[in-house]
Write a protein that holds these residues in place. Structure first.
Motif, PDB file in Angstrom:
ATOM      1  N   ARG A  17       1.001  -1.145   0.163  1.00 20.16           N
ATOM      2  CA  ARG A  17      -0.070   0.468  -0.332  1.00 20.16           C
ATOM      3  C   ARG A  17       0.668   1.340   0.307  1.00 20.16           C
ATOM      4  N   VAL A 144      -8.556   2.966 -17.201  1.00 25.66           N
ATOM      5  CA  VAL A 144      -8.529   2.012 -16.040  1.00 25.66           C
ATOM      6  C   VAL A 144      -9.594   2.188 -14.866  1.00 25.66           C
ATOM      7  N   THR A 145      -9.702   0.627 -14.889  1.00 22.38           N
ATOM      8  CA  THR A 145     -11.336   0.380 -13.758  1.00 22.38           C
ATOM      9  C   THR A 145     -10.763   0.011 -12.428  1.00 22.38           C
ATOM     10  N   LYS A 146      -9.238  -0.893 -12.469  1.00 25.79           N
ATOM     11  CA  LYS A 146      -8.672  -1.223 -11.283  1.00 25.79           C
ATOM     12  C   LYS A 146      -7.386  -1.038 -11.430  1.00 25.79           C
ATOM     13  N   PRO A 147      -6.795  -0.068 -10.659  1.00 24.76           N
ATOM     14  CA  PRO A 147      -5.558   0.320 -10.658  1.00 24.76           C
ATOM     15  C   PRO A 147      -4.732  -0.412 -10.277  1.00 24.76           C
ATOM     16  N   SER A 149      -3.480  -2.873  -7.067  1.00 21.69           N
ATOM     17  CA  SER A 149      -4.336  -3.100  -6.198  1.00 21.69           C
ATOM     18  C   SER A 149      -2.113  -4.334  -5.778  1.00 21.69           C
TER      19      SER A 149
END
Length: 160
Positions: A17, A144-147, A149
């Motif tokens: 993170r 981008v729908t989900k960067p 992760s």
């Protein structure tokens, strides 16, 4: 290396993170004092579980507005050909990720460029120069729908 325990998993999650956490902040987040936390991080690094740290750069902010996914199919799959193909792929800076596939295509490349014209130039000068290609199929991403992760680290030990 011993199997990952819950604290190791929490360390990995927190560092995914924010890789810039100070050791003190990381220790606080995972419930350790700083010295044991640092020992665990170093152990994870030495074991190759943590392979590096990097900044995540916004591609639009640096003028790379286009993301393309190119699927490559080879005419031949001999060891020498595959080694040459992979060496050529690694030389292309616009290819930011490359995967060997099972199925109809052989490779999936994630490519970032400034414009469609830049992609066309890359296609003409670099991609088509890859040895033993039979086809290149390209798909362009609109957003981008989900960067990127954090990896979903399993709770139970797995074998490497």
């Amino acid at each position: 290396m011993k199997p990952l325990d819950d604290i190791d998993r929490r360390i990995l999650l927190e560092l995914q993170r924010d890789g810039r956490l100070s050791n003190q902040d990381l220790a606080d987040r995972v419930g350790l004092s700083p010295s044991p936390c640092l020992r665990r991080v170093r152990m994870l690094e030495e074991a190759g579980v943590i392979t590096g740290y990097r900044a995540v750069v916004d591609q639009d902010a640096v003028g790379l507005a286009i993301t393309a996914f190119a699927r490559l199919t080879l005419e031949s799959h001999g060891r020498e050909i595959v080694d040459r193909v992979e060496a050529e792929i690694r030389k292309i800076p616009e290819v930011v990720e490359a995967y060997l596939l099972a199925g109809d295509q052989d490779y999936l490349l994630k490519i970032t460029v400034a414009s469609f014209a830049s992609y066309e130039q890359l296609l003409r000068t670099s991609l088509r120069a890859i040895p033993s290609l039979s086809s290149i199929q390209t798909t362009f991403a609109f957003g981008v729908t989900k960067p990127i992760s954090p990896l979903p680290i399993p709770a139970t030990p797995t074998t490497r």
